[in-house]
Write a protein that holds these residues in place. Structure first.
Motif, PDB file in Angstrom:
ATOM      1  N   ALA A  43    -106.523 -29.475   4.479  1.00  0.00           N
ATOM      2  CA  ALA A  43    -106.265 -30.642   3.629  1.00  0.00           C
ATOM      3  C   ALA A  43    -107.278 -31.745   3.908  1.00  0.00           C
ATOM      4  N   LEU A  44    -107.576 -31.979   5.189  1.00  0.00           N
ATOM      5  CA  LEU A  44    -108.563 -33.009   5.536  1.00  0.00           C
ATOM      6  C   LEU A  44    -109.955 -32.626   5.066  1.00  0.00           C
ATOM      7  N   GLN A  45    -110.298 -31.345   5.143  1.00  0.00           N
ATOM      8  CA  GLN A  45    -111.594 -30.888   4.642  1.00  0.00           C
ATOM      9  C   GLN A  45    -111.688 -31.120   3.140  1.00  0.00           C
ATOM     10  N   ALA A  46    -110.618 -30.814   2.423  1.00  0.00           N
ATOM     11  CA  ALA A  46    -110.599 -31.035   0.975  1.00  0.00           C
ATOM     12  C   ALA A  46    -110.740 -32.527   0.660  1.00  0.00           C
ATOM     13  N   ASP A  47    -110.075 -33.370   1.448  1.00  0.00           N
ATOM     14  CA  ASP A  47    -110.186 -34.824   1.246  1.00  0.00           C
ATOM     15  C   ASP A  47    -111.613 -35.306   1.468  1.00  0.00           C
ATOM     16  N   SER A  48    -112.251 -34.823   2.522  1.00  0.00           N
ATOM     17  CA  SER A  48    -113.623 -35.260   2.800  1.00  0.00           C
ATOM     18  C   SER A  48    -114.584 -34.784   1.714  1.00  0.00           C
ATOM     19  N   GLU A  49    -114.376 -33.578   1.201  1.00  0.00           N
ATOM     20  CA  GLU A  49    -115.216 -33.086   0.106  1.00  0.00           C
ATOM     21  C   GLU A  49    -115.009 -33.912  -1.159  1.00  0.00           C
ATOM     22  N   GLN A  50    -113.764 -34.297  -1.414  1.00  0.00           N
ATOM     23  CA  GLN A  50    -113.477 -35.126  -2.581  1.00  0.00           C
ATOM     24  C   GLN A  50    -114.150 -36.492  -2.450  1.00  0.00           C
ATOM     25  N   LEU A  51    -114.076 -37.080  -1.262  1.00  0.00           N
ATOM     26  CA  LEU A  51    -114.697 -38.396  -1.042  1.00  0.00           C
ATOM     27  C   LEU A  51    -116.216 -38.339  -1.205  1.00  0.00           C
ATOM     28  N   THR A  52    -116.851 -37.330  -0.641  1.00  0.00           N
ATOM     29  CA  THR A  52    -118.306 -37.235  -0.782  1.00  0.00           C
ATOM     30  C   THR A  52    -118.689 -36.910  -2.224  1.00  0.00           C
ATOM     31  N   GLY A  53    -117.837 -36.194  -2.933  1.00  0.00           N
ATOM     32  CA  GLY A  53    -118.099 -35.911  -4.341  1.00  0.00           C
ATOM     33  C   GLY A  53    -118.048 -37.152  -5.217  1.00  0.00           C
ATOM     34  N   GLN A  54    -117.310 -38.160  -4.763  1.00  0.00           N
ATOM     35  CA  GLN A  54    -117.206 -39.401  -5.522  1.00  0.00           C
ATOM     36  C   GLN A  54    -118.488 -40.223  -5.460  1.00  0.00           C
TER      37      GLN A  54
ATOM     38  N   LYS B 116    -120.760 -46.713  -0.658  1.00  0.00           N
ATOM     39  CA  LYS B 116    -121.199 -45.433  -0.106  1.00  0.00           C
ATOM     40  C   LYS B 116    -120.891 -45.365   1.386  1.00  0.00           C
ATOM     41  N   LYS B 117    -121.180 -46.449   2.091  1.00  0.00           N
ATOM     42  CA  LYS B 117    -120.927 -46.486   3.527  1.00  0.00           C
ATOM     43  C   LYS B 117    -119.445 -46.292   3.822  1.00  0.00           C
ATOM     44  N   SER B 118    -118.602 -46.974   3.070  1.00  0.00           N
ATOM     45  CA  SER B 118    -117.161 -46.865   3.261  1.00  0.00           C
ATOM     46  C   SER B 118    -116.668 -45.439   2.987  1.00  0.00           C
ATOM     47  N   LEU B 119    -117.121 -44.839   1.888  1.00  0.00           N
ATOM     48  CA  LEU B 119    -116.708 -43.479   1.559  1.00  0.00           C
ATOM     49  C   LEU B 119    -117.183 -42.472   2.600  1.00  0.00           C
ATOM     50  N   MET B 120    -118.418 -42.632   3.087  1.00  0.00           N
ATOM     51  CA  MET B 120    -118.932 -41.703   4.087  1.00  0.00           C
ATOM     52  C   MET B 120    -118.191 -41.861   5.410  1.00  0.00           C
ATOM     53  N   SER B 121    -117.794 -43.077   5.765  1.00  0.00           N
ATOM     54  CA  SER B 121    -116.999 -43.290   6.982  1.00  0.00           C
ATOM     55  C   SER B 121    -115.651 -42.592   6.855  1.00  0.00           C
ATOM     56  N   GLU B 122    -115.011 -42.731   5.706  1.00  0.00           N
ATOM     57  CA  GLU B 122    -113.724 -42.086   5.484  1.00  0.00           C
ATOM     58  C   GLU B 122    -113.860 -40.566   5.519  1.00  0.00           C
ATOM     59  N   ALA B 123    -114.918 -40.052   4.910  1.00  0.00           N
ATOM     60  CA  ALA B 123    -115.144 -38.608   4.909  1.00  0.00           C
ATOM     61  C   ALA B 123    -115.412 -38.112   6.327  1.00  0.00           C
ATOM     62  N   GLY B 124    -116.159 -38.890   7.113  1.00  0.00           N
ATOM     63  CA  GLY B 124    -116.430 -38.498   8.494  1.00  0.00           C
ATOM     64  C   GLY B 124    -115.176 -38.468   9.337  1.00  0.00           C
ATOM     65  N   VAL B 125    -114.305 -39.432   9.153  1.00  0.00           N
ATOM     66  CA  VAL B 125    -113.035 -39.454   9.889  1.00  0.00           C
ATOM     67  C   VAL B 125    -112.188 -38.242   9.506  1.00  0.00           C
ATOM     68  N   ALA B 126    -112.162 -37.921   8.228  1.00  0.00           N
ATOM     69  CA  ALA B 126    -111.380 -36.772   7.773  1.00  0.00           C
ATOM     70  C   ALA B 126    -111.927 -35.476   8.352  1.00  0.00           C
TER      71      ALA B 126
END
Length: 60
Positions: free
Chosen positions: A6-17, A47-57
């Motif tokens: 689920a976390l991997q899917a979330d990080s992929e979704q965030l980077t896709g945005q 972009k920075k915020s989304l990448m931080s969230e994706a990295g945490v996920a």
């Protein structure tokens, strides 16, 4: 294992945005007008915020 997937899917979704264009809008000003425009990419701070969230996920 389900949480990891689920976390991997979330990080992929965030980077896709980060890739598609998006519409931004603004209400206000002296005449209280509505303005909008289409941006080809996200602003750098978004972009920075989304990448931080994706990295945490991805770390969890």
């Amino acid at each position: 294992m389900v949480l990891t997937e689920a976390l991997q899917a979330d990080s992929e979704q965030l980077t896709g945005q980060l890739r598609p264009s998006h519409r931004v809008f603004y209400f206000g000003g002296k005449d209280n007008t509505y303005e909008r425009c289409l941006l080809n990419e996200f602003p750098t701070d978004a972009k920075k915020s989304l990448m931080s969230e994706a990295g945490v996920a991805r770390m969890r």
